[in-house]
Write a protein that holds these residues in place. Structure first.
Motif, PDB file in Angstrom:
ATOM      1  N   ARG A   1      16.643  16.574  43.300  1.00  0.00           N
ATOM      2  CA  ARG A   1      17.264  17.865  43.571  1.00  0.00           C
ATOM      3  C   ARG A   1      18.361  18.141  42.540  1.00  0.00           C
ATOM      4  NH1 ARG A   1      18.885  17.262  49.750  1.00  0.00           N
ATOM      5  NH2 ARG A   1      18.964  15.069  49.091  1.00  0.00           N
ATOM      6  N   ILE A   2      18.773  19.374  42.429  1.00  0.00           N
ATOM      7  CA  ILE A   2      19.800  19.776  41.472  1.00  0.00           C
ATOM      8  C   ILE A   2      21.022  20.243  42.255  1.00  0.00           C
ATOM      9  CG2 ILE A   2      20.384  21.340  39.585  1.00  0.00           C
ATOM     10  CD1 ILE A   2      17.371  21.587  39.024  1.00  0.00           C
ATOM     11  N   MET A   3      22.203  19.782  41.838  1.00  0.00           N
ATOM     12  CA  MET A   3      23.440  20.187  42.487  1.00  0.00           C
ATOM     13  C   MET A   3      24.356  20.881  41.479  1.00  0.00           C
ATOM     14  SD  MET A   3      24.569  17.008  44.927  1.00  0.00           S
ATOM     15  CE  MET A   3      25.857  18.007  45.696  1.00  0.00           C
ATOM     16  N   THR A   4      25.089  21.879  41.956  1.00  0.00           N
ATOM     17  CA  THR A   4      26.114  22.509  41.125  1.00  0.00           C
ATOM     18  C   THR A   4      27.436  22.560  41.878  1.00  0.00           C
ATOM     19  OG1 THR A   4      25.511  24.736  41.906  1.00  0.00           O
ATOM     20  CG2 THR A   4      24.489  23.960  39.862  1.00  0.00           C
ATOM     21  N   ALA A   5      28.517  22.348  41.135  1.00  0.00           N
ATOM     22  CA  ALA A   5      29.866  22.581  41.652  1.00  0.00           C
ATOM     23  C   ALA A   5      30.264  23.976  41.205  1.00  0.00           C
ATOM     24  CB  ALA A   5      30.833  21.542  41.110  1.00  0.00           C
ATOM     25  N   ASN A   6      30.372  24.887  42.165  1.00  0.00           N
ATOM     26  CA  ASN A   6      30.634  26.294  41.872  1.00  0.00           C
ATOM     27  C   ASN A   6      32.112  26.575  42.052  1.00  0.00           C
ATOM     28  OD1 ASN A   6      27.723  26.599  41.747  1.00  0.00           O
ATOM     29  ND2 ASN A   6      27.757  26.644  43.987  1.00  0.00           N
ATOM     30  N   GLU A   7      32.809  26.774  40.940  1.00  0.00           N
ATOM     31  CA  GLU A   7      34.264  26.815  40.988  1.00  0.00           C
ATOM     32  C   GLU A   7      34.806  28.028  41.732  1.00  0.00           C
ATOM     33  OE1 GLU A   7      37.881  25.567  37.973  1.00  0.00           O
ATOM     34  OE2 GLU A   7      35.878  25.992  37.197  1.00  0.00           O
ATOM     35  N   GLY A   8      34.144  29.158  41.618  1.00  0.00           N
ATOM     36  CA  GLY A   8      34.563  30.337  42.381  1.00  0.00           C
ATOM     37  C   GLY A   8      35.970  30.803  42.080  1.00  0.00           C
ATOM     38  N   GLU A   9      36.352  30.858  40.813  1.00  0.00           N
ATOM     39  CA  GLU A   9      37.697  31.304  40.440  1.00  0.00           C
ATOM     40  C   GLU A   9      37.895  32.792  40.719  1.00  0.00           C
ATOM     41  OE1 GLU A   9      38.757  28.459  36.599  1.00  0.00           O
ATOM     42  OE2 GLU A   9      38.056  30.515  36.305  1.00  0.00           O
ATOM     43  N   PRO A  10      39.120  33.208  41.059  1.00  0.00           N
ATOM     44  CA  PRO A  10      39.399  34.639  41.211  1.00  0.00           C
ATOM     45  C   PRO A  10      39.373  35.341  39.852  1.00  0.00           C
ATOM     46  CG  PRO A  10      41.419  33.372  41.418  1.00  0.00           C
ATOM     47  CD  PRO A  10      40.295  32.380  41.359  1.00  0.00           C
ATOM     48  N   LEU A  11      39.068  36.626  39.878  1.00  0.00           N
ATOM     49  CA  LEU A  11      39.001  37.425  38.656  1.00  0.00           C
ATOM     50  C   LEU A  11      40.071  38.501  38.701  1.00  0.00           C
ATOM     51  CD1 LEU A  11      37.627  38.294  36.008  1.00  0.00           C
ATOM     52  CD2 LEU A  11      36.041  39.670  37.387  1.00  0.00           C
ATOM     53  N   ALA A  12      41.068  38.348  37.835  1.00  0.00           N
ATOM     54  CA  ALA A  12      42.131  39.361  37.738  1.00  0.00           C
ATOM     55  C   ALA A  12      41.687  40.472  36.801  1.00  0.00           C
ATOM     56  CB  ALA A  12      43.418  38.714  37.224  1.00  0.00           C
ATOM     57  N   ARG A  13      41.966  41.737  37.197  1.00  0.00           N
ATOM     58  CA  ARG A  13      41.516  42.891  36.408  1.00  0.00           C
ATOM     59  C   ARG A  13      42.679  43.861  36.215  1.00  0.00           C
ATOM     60  NH1 ARG A  13      37.021  45.499  39.892  1.00  0.00           N
ATOM     61  NH2 ARG A  13      38.695  45.268  41.432  1.00  0.00           N
TER      62      ARG A  13
ATOM     63  N   ASN B   1      46.832  30.318  37.211  1.00  0.00           N
ATOM     64  CA  ASN B   1      47.708  31.204  36.462  1.00  0.00           C
ATOM     65  C   ASN B   1      46.936  32.455  36.067  1.00  0.00           C
ATOM     66  OD1 ASN B   1      49.499  32.488  34.811  1.00  0.00           O
ATOM     67  ND2 ASN B   1      49.686  30.850  33.307  1.00  0.00           N
ATOM     68  N   LEU B   2      46.928  33.442  36.940  1.00  0.00           N
ATOM     69  CA  LEU B   2      46.234  34.696  36.651  1.00  0.00           C
ATOM     70  C   LEU B   2      47.053  35.586  35.727  1.00  0.00           C
ATOM     71  CD1 LEU B   2      44.779  35.542  40.181  1.00  0.00           C
ATOM     72  CD2 LEU B   2      43.804  34.126  38.371  1.00  0.00           C
ATOM     73  N   GLU B   3      48.311  35.242  35.545  1.00  0.00           N
ATOM     74  CA  GLU B   3      49.187  36.035  34.674  1.00  0.00           C
ATOM     75  C   GLU B   3      48.763  35.930  33.214  1.00  0.00           C
ATOM     76  OE1 GLU B   3      53.901  37.081  34.829  1.00  0.00           O
ATOM     77  OE2 GLU B   3      53.331  34.964  34.789  1.00  0.00           O
ATOM     78  N   ASP B   4      48.022  34.876  32.879  1.00  0.00           N
ATOM     79  CA  ASP B   4      47.494  34.752  31.527  1.00  0.00           C
ATOM     80  C   ASP B   4      46.506  35.874  31.212  1.00  0.00           C
ATOM     81  OD1 ASP B   4      48.952  32.619  30.715  1.00  0.00           O
ATOM     82  OD2 ASP B   4      47.363  31.131  30.978  1.00  0.00           O
ATOM     83  N   PHE B   5      45.922  36.454  32.266  1.00  0.00           N
ATOM     84  CA  PHE B   5      44.915  37.497  32.087  1.00  0.00           C
ATOM     85  C   PHE B   5      45.467  38.890  32.372  1.00  0.00           C
ATOM     86  CE2 PHE B   5      42.954  33.527  33.475  1.00  0.00           C
ATOM     87  CZ  PHE B   5      42.085  33.279  32.432  1.00  0.00           C
ATOM     88  N   VAL B   6      46.324  38.990  33.386  1.00  0.00           N
ATOM     89  CA  VAL B   6      46.891  40.291  33.768  1.00  0.00           C
ATOM     90  C   VAL B   6      48.366  40.094  34.105  1.00  0.00           C
ATOM     91  CG1 VAL B   6      46.791  42.225  35.382  1.00  0.00           C
ATOM     92  CG2 VAL B   6      44.673  41.075  34.688  1.00  0.00           C
ATOM     93  N   ASN B   7      49.226  40.807  33.433  1.00  0.00           N
ATOM     94  CA  ASN B   7      50.661  40.723  33.694  1.00  0.00           C
ATOM     95  C   ASN B   7      50.972  41.047  35.152  1.00  0.00           C
ATOM     96  OD1 ASN B   7      51.343  39.998  31.090  1.00  0.00           O
ATOM     97  ND2 ASN B   7      51.638  42.118  30.422  1.00  0.00           N
ATOM     98  N   GLY B   8      51.834  40.236  35.751  1.00  0.00           N
ATOM     99  CA  GLY B   8      52.257  40.475  37.124  1.00  0.00           C
ATOM    100  C   GLY B   8      51.396  39.817  38.174  1.00  0.00           C
ATOM    101  N   GLU B   9      50.263  39.236  37.777  1.00  0.00           N
ATOM    102  CA  GLU B   9      49.412  38.548  38.751  1.00  0.00           C
ATOM    103  C   GLU B   9      49.992  37.175  39.084  1.00  0.00           C
ATOM    104  OE1 GLU B   9      46.694  39.406  40.495  1.00  0.00           O
ATOM    105  OE2 GLU B   9      46.773  41.462  39.739  1.00  0.00           O
TER     106      GLU B   9
END
Length: 524
Positions: free
Chosen positions: A139-151, A305-313
């Motif tokens: 069988r195949i297994m994946t670890a799905n990180e599921g990070e939040p996406l800042a926009r 650290n979502l602030e790296d992508f969007v200021n104020g996050e």
């Protein structure tokens, strides 16, 4: 040749050395324009024993290399599907883990025949599959990180971390989440304020038990591991990895890159400090000892650290010296001294831990990563940690100390990231790659006895930087270590040679706490 190195034994730390193996570099391949595909990198790799090839995953897809010569064979372009994160191979089948173009959408696993290199099948899995592996039964297994996406200008999109299990014989996919742990506390760190495990926990890497019955998954930001029953396809436990007390002998760390007046840097300024480290492992590998499975973790550390992508996050990172980081006056009566730049002021810490009584100031100082590797038992309980050996041993060798980047002392040190194991006769070796040294450095440890791992040697590759993916294997009666180096975009192959009748050498020198270490090294 035999070469002696000096190793710091801070506060009477006793570090035995085993003369268990030698190494030699066979080749290095530089990916990208002129060799494979422009923009291609080297991050994760897998060995194909049917064709004696290395499949190397990077930003543009997979480069296939002839393992015997290091020559380029073929490139498989996966950019149309999304961002390729990982590759695994079993019995002539390669599996690719690919994040969707919008990383919070369902990711995919693609399979290929390693001989014809033709596409076979595609499967949908959880969001942001960061690692893929095969189970003992295929069988195949994946670890799905599921990070939040800042926009910018829009609300952050949350994603759920998960583990997917693919049964290719049934074309079925089972995806496991953490909603069953939403009412629990103390099992894993919650990073984002007000979040719950089903949203907050992010699986990173998977290792399988030697009997094929279980898998252990690192939840890096949560500072925990999850155990999966592969028969019932259920998460059976989540175990917190706890905190590393850097005030104890053997756990010293360098806390600043500005040690002296005038912001002068002093590398190797290791000392005990009133600081607690969150182990936060990235890679995990498994091996058997005494009929039981043990897991080795590379305790890199990571923050949100979502602030790296969007200021104020949201950003959990802060320095101890920041005015916003208030130390409890009872716990830290010397707070002003601790906040000095030459002390802990530059140290990067979390705002999502350490306020034990919820009154808005910090009763403990929690830092990212253990600056070490650990060995866990089959339930995720720690039986060994390397303390500060990885950095102290490196620094104590006059020929190697310049490889330490003191600019990282205030933030996770050398950052152990990749780990793999190799059975060499009746011994088991672990290889731990450092992400933040000035050349590619990999520590070799004999972990045959899980509770008393012993240092063997350092592999140093001056042609590479930032080893991320490591794969050790046996082929044709010989032993090899393949290394994917992320920053340099190179892949290197080393031969690993057993040394008969391994011996342990150790000598505690009075007053200085130094140990003389002997290790056999063969350089290419």
């Amino acid at each position: 040749m035999v070469r002696k190195i000096a190793a710091a034994a801070i506060a009477a730390l006793f570090v035995p050395v085993v003369q268990a193996a030698g190494w030699e570099k066979l080749w290095t391949f530089e990916h990208g324009a002129g060799t494979s595909v422009a923009g291609q990198t080297s991050e994760i790799l897998a060995f194909d024993s049917l064709n004696n090839e290395l499949w190397v995953a990077g930003l543009k897809g997979v480069d296939i290399l002839n393992a015997a010569t290091g020559s380029f064979v073929q490139h498989i372009d996966t950019t149309a599907f999304g961002e390729l994160n990982s590759v695994a191979i079993r019995n002539g089948v390669a599996a690719f883990a690919i994040a969707a173009p919008i990383k919070t959408d369902a990711g995919s696993v693609l399979t290929y025949d390693t001989t014809s290199r033709s596409f076979q099948q595609s499967y949908l899995v959880g969001a942001l599959p960061d690692m893929v592996t095969f189970t003992a039964d295929g069988r195949i297994m994946t670890a799905n990180e599921g990070e939040p996406l800042a926009r910018p200008g829009f609300a952050t999109i949350e994603a759920r971390g998960s583990i997917s299990i693919i049964d290719t014989t049934k074309d079925s996919v089972t995806t496991l989440g953490f909603s069953g742990y939403d009412g629990t506390t103390g099992l894993g760190r919650i990073v984002s304020p007000g979040a719950k495990p089903s949203i907050d926990w992010e699986p990173e890497y998977i290792a399988l038990s030697k009997d094929g019955q279980f898998a252990m998954v690192t939840l890096q930001e949560a500072n925990a591991v999850a155990k999966i029953d592969l028969m019932s396809q259920q998460i059976v436990s989540v175990t917190s990895l706890g905190l590393k007390d850097h005030s104890l002998p053997g756990n010293e760390l360098d806390t600043t890159d500005r040690d002296l007046p005038g912001n002068v840097s002093v590398a190797g300024n290791y000392r005990n400090a009133p600081v607690f480290g969150m182990y936060m492992p990235d890679t995990i590998a498994s091996y058997a000892s005494g009929g039981k499975t043990y897991y080795i973790t590379a305790n890199e550390g990571d923050s949100r650290n979502l602030e790296d992508f969007v200021n104020g996050e949201f950003n959990e990172e802060v320095r101890v010296g920041s005015s916003s980081y208030v130390l409890d006056p009872t716990a830290f009566p010397d707070a002003a001294a601790l906040k000095a730049t030459s002390n802990l002021g530059r140290l990067t810490v979390t705002t999502s831990g350490g306020d034990l009584d919820g009154d808005g100031d910090y009763d403990q100082i929690h830092v990212f990563g253990g600056r070490s590797f650990s060995i866990l038992d089959e339930n995720g309980n720690q039986v060994f940690d390397s303390g500060n050996q990885l950095e102290a041993l490196l620094f104590a060798d006059p020929a190697l100390r310049a490889l330490i980047d003191d600019g990282r002392s205030d933030n996770k040190g050398v950052e152990p990231e990749g780990v793999t194991v190799l059975e060499l006769g009746d011994r088991t070796l672990a290889f731990i790659g450092f992400e933040r040294t000035r050349q590619s450095v990999i520590a070799i440890y004999d972990v045959t006895n899980p509770t008393a791992a012993t240092f063997v040697d350092f592999i140093v590759d001056a042609d590479s930087l930032s080893p991320e993916g490591l794969s050790a294997y046996e082929f044709g009666g010989k032993y090899f270590l393949a290394v994917a180096n992320e920053v340099s975009g190179t892949t290197s192959l080393f031969s690993i040679t057993p040394v008969p009748e391994p011996e342990t050498y150790a000598m505690l020198l009075a007053g200085l706490g130094l140990i003389g270490l002997a290790a056999r090294r063969r350089r290419g």
